[in-house]
Design a protein around this motif. Structure first.
Motif, PDB file in Angstrom:
ATOM      1  N   LEU A  33       0.826  -1.214   0.000  1.00 52.62           N
ATOM      2  CA  LEU A  33       0.000   0.000   0.000  1.00 52.62           C
ATOM      3  C   LEU A  33       0.854   1.255   0.000  1.00 52.62           C
ATOM      4  O   LEU A  33       0.517   2.246  -0.653  1.00 52.62           O
ATOM      5  N   SER A  34       1.960   1.237   0.705  1.00 54.21           N
ATOM      6  CA  SER A  34       2.844   2.400   0.759  1.00 54.21           C
ATOM      7  C   SER A  34       3.579   2.608  -0.565  1.00 54.21           C
ATOM      8  O   SER A  34       3.665   3.715  -1.067  1.00 54.21           O
ATOM      9  N   LYS A  35       4.083   1.506  -1.133  1.00 49.50           N
ATOM     10  CA  LYS A  35       4.901   1.611  -2.354  1.00 49.50           C
ATOM     11  C   LYS A  35       4.064   1.838  -3.614  1.00 49.50           C
ATOM     12  O   LYS A  35       4.420   2.642  -4.465  1.00 49.50           O
ATOM     13  N   TYR A  36       2.939   1.128  -3.713  1.00 47.60           N
ATOM     14  CA  TYR A  36       2.159   1.178  -4.955  1.00 47.60           C
ATOM     15  C   TYR A  36       0.791   1.834  -4.814  1.00 47.60           C
ATOM     16  O   TYR A  36       0.178   2.171  -5.813  1.00 47.60           O
ATOM     17  N   GLY A  37       0.302   1.990  -3.593  1.00 49.93           N
ATOM     18  CA  GLY A  37      -1.042   2.523  -3.398  1.00 49.93           C
ATOM     19  C   GLY A  37      -1.079   3.965  -2.934  1.00 49.93           C
ATOM     20  O   GLY A  37      -2.142   4.552  -2.807  1.00 49.93           O
ATOM     21  N   GLY A  38       0.091   4.522  -2.625  1.00 48.37           N
ATOM     22  CA  GLY A  38       0.140   5.910  -2.195  1.00 48.37           C
ATOM     23  C   GLY A  38      -0.368   6.151  -0.781  1.00 48.37           C
ATOM     24  O   GLY A  38      -0.608   7.289  -0.399  1.00 48.37           O
ATOM     25  N   VAL A  39      -0.528   5.101   0.000  1.00 51.36           N
ATOM     26  CA  VAL A  39      -0.979   5.251   1.385  1.00 51.36           C
ATOM     27  C   VAL A  39       0.241   5.570   2.237  1.00 51.36           C
ATOM     28  O   VAL A  39       1.279   4.925   2.127  1.00 51.36           O
ATOM     29  N   SER A  40       0.114   6.580   3.081  1.00 52.04           N
ATOM     30  CA  SER A  40       1.237   7.009   3.899  1.00 52.04           C
ATOM     31  C   SER A  40       1.174   6.370   5.286  1.00 52.04           C
ATOM     32  O   SER A  40       0.204   6.535   6.012  1.00 52.04           O
ATOM     33  N   PHE A  41       2.209   5.626   5.606  1.00 50.96           N
ATOM     34  CA  PHE A  41       2.374   5.051   6.939  1.00 50.96           C
ATOM     35  C   PHE A  41       3.592   5.710   7.549  1.00 50.96           C
ATOM     36  O   PHE A  41       4.481   6.166   6.841  1.00 50.96           O
ATOM     37  N   GLY A  42       3.677   5.708   8.879  1.00 54.84           N
ATOM     38  CA  GLY A  42       4.897   6.205   9.508  1.00 54.84           C
ATOM     39  C   GLY A  42       6.072   5.341   9.087  1.00 54.84           C
ATOM     40  O   GLY A  42       7.124   5.821   8.714  1.00 54.84           O
ATOM     41  N   GLU A  43       5.882   4.040   9.124  1.00 55.94           N
ATOM     42  CA  GLU A  43       6.883   3.057   8.689  1.00 55.94           C
ATOM     43  C   GLU A  43       6.123   1.842   8.178  1.00 55.94           C
ATOM     44  O   GLU A  43       5.360   1.241   8.913  1.00 55.94           O
ATOM     45  N   SER A  44       6.337   1.496   6.933  1.00 59.33           N
ATOM     46  CA  SER A  44       5.555   0.404   6.342  1.00 59.33           C
ATOM     47  C   SER A  44       6.250  -0.954   6.395  1.00 59.33           C
ATOM     48  O   SER A  44       5.613  -1.967   6.191  1.00 59.33           O
ATOM     49  N   VAL A  45       7.543  -0.978   6.661  1.00 58.99           N
ATOM     50  CA  VAL A  45       8.272  -2.250   6.701  1.00 58.99           C
ATOM     51  C   VAL A  45       7.935  -2.957   8.007  1.00 58.99           C
ATOM     52  O   VAL A  45       8.031  -2.367   9.091  1.00 58.99           O
ATOM     53  N   TRP A  46       7.555  -4.200   7.932  1.00 68.82           N
ATOM     54  CA  TRP A  46       6.981  -4.924   9.065  1.00 68.82           C
ATOM     55  C   TRP A  46       7.859  -4.963  10.300  1.00 68.82           C
ATOM     56  O   TRP A  46       7.377  -4.841  11.407  1.00 68.82           O
ATOM     57  N   PHE A  47       9.158  -5.138  10.157  1.00 63.56           N
ATOM     58  CA  PHE A  47      10.003  -5.280  11.341  1.00 63.56           C
ATOM     59  C   PHE A  47      10.438  -3.942  11.925  1.00 63.56           C
ATOM     60  O   PHE A  47      11.038  -3.897  12.988  1.00 63.56           O
ATOM     61  N   LYS A  48      10.119  -2.845  11.250  1.00 60.37           N
ATOM     62  CA  LYS A  48      10.432  -1.516  11.763  1.00 60.37           C
ATOM     63  C   LYS A  48       9.198  -0.801  12.301  1.00 60.37           C
ATOM     64  O   LYS A  48       9.320   0.165  13.044  1.00 60.37           O
ATOM     65  N   ALA A  49       8.019  -1.264  11.927  1.00 58.01           N
ATOM     66  CA  ALA A  49       6.783  -0.556  12.256  1.00 58.01           C
ATOM     67  C   ALA A  49       6.537  -0.440  13.754  1.00 58.01           C
ATOM     68  O   ALA A  49       6.088   0.602  14.239  1.00 58.01           O
ATOM     69  N   GLY A  50       6.804  -1.477  14.503  1.00 62.09           N
ATOM     70  CA  GLY A  50       6.536  -1.459  15.935  1.00 62.09           C
ATOM     71  C   GLY A  50       7.385  -0.467  16.705  1.00 62.09           C
ATOM     72  O   GLY A  50       6.990  -0.009  17.780  1.00 62.09           O
ATOM     73  N   SER A  51       8.543  -0.105  16.179  1.00 63.37           N
ATOM     74  CA  SER A  51       9.422   0.830  16.885  1.00 63.37           C
ATOM     75  C   SER A  51       8.830   2.231  16.965  1.00 63.37           C
ATOM     76  O   SER A  51       9.282   3.044  17.771  1.00 63.37           O
ATOM     77  N   GLN A  52       7.812   2.506  16.171  1.00 65.42           N
ATOM     78  CA  GLN A  52       7.196   3.835  16.193  1.00 65.42           C
ATOM     79  C   GLN A  52       6.546   4.145  17.532  1.00 65.42           C
ATOM     80  O   GLN A  52       6.369   5.302  17.879  1.00 65.42           O
TER      81      GLN A  52
END
Length: 182
Positions: A33-52
């Motif tokens: 969704l972040s790369k191809y759908g234009g949806v903005s996440f704080g961090e879209s990579v699964w192993f980095k997302a929880g650190s937010q």
């Protein structure tokens, strides 16, 4: 092994397979969704997302503060333990909707589409579920290895490989791998 041990191993494999299918989907969906759908996440990579959650302002699920705005890892951990404990207790004990039903394939109210009505189709769906679950467990292992070796998510690794398959491949990383050196 005795039949009871075999039954228990089968049950554990199926539960792990179901979680792996959900996990694999959860690992790739935000990145897609972040790369191809234009949806903005704080961090879209699964192993980095929880650190937010440790950053200023906490973690917003799906990038939206109105959904779940998590600011405490202990609160999230507590909610996860309570919710998962309740779900597992419900599954193991049959629950009010599933009295006397198979704990792995309860059917009845848990099958609103009637997929288990035909025994032949149901047997085929059981085989498809365990095969896809085994593939998902293997995929999750691959995601873990990719994260350690490249420091990137599975979609980014795939996109780089498709763009240059002869230079970006496992052999390239295997000959130059230094743990933590990405």
């Amino acid at each position: 092994a005795d039949p009871e041990t075999f039954r228990r191993y089968r049950e554990l494999e199926l539960i792990h397979a179901r979680w792996a299918m959900l996990g694999a989907l959860g690992c790739v969906t935000p990145e897609i969704l972040s790369k191809y759908g234009g949806v903005s996440f704080g961090e879209s990579v699964w192993f980095k997302a929880g650190s937010q959650i440790f950053q200023e302002g906490g973690l917003d699920y799906l990038g939206n503060a109105n959904l779940v705005h998590a600011q405490s890892i202990l609160a999230i951990l507590g909610c996860q333990v309570v919710l998962m404990g309740a779900i597992e207790a419900y599954r193991v004990n049959g629950g009010p909707l599933g009295e006397g039903l198979d704990p792995l394939y309860p059917g009845d109210k848990f099958d609103p589409l009637g997929l288990a009505d035909d025994p032949d189709t149901f047997a085929e769906l059981k085989i498809k579920e365990i095969k896809n679950g085994r593939l998902a467990m293997f995929s999750m292992f691959g995601f873990f290895v990719q994260a350690v070796v490249t420091g990137k998510g599975p979609i980014e690794n795939w996109a780089e490989h498709v763009a240059d398959p002869f230079s970006v491949n496992a052999w390239n990383y295997a000959t130059k791998f230094v743990p933590g050196g990405y």
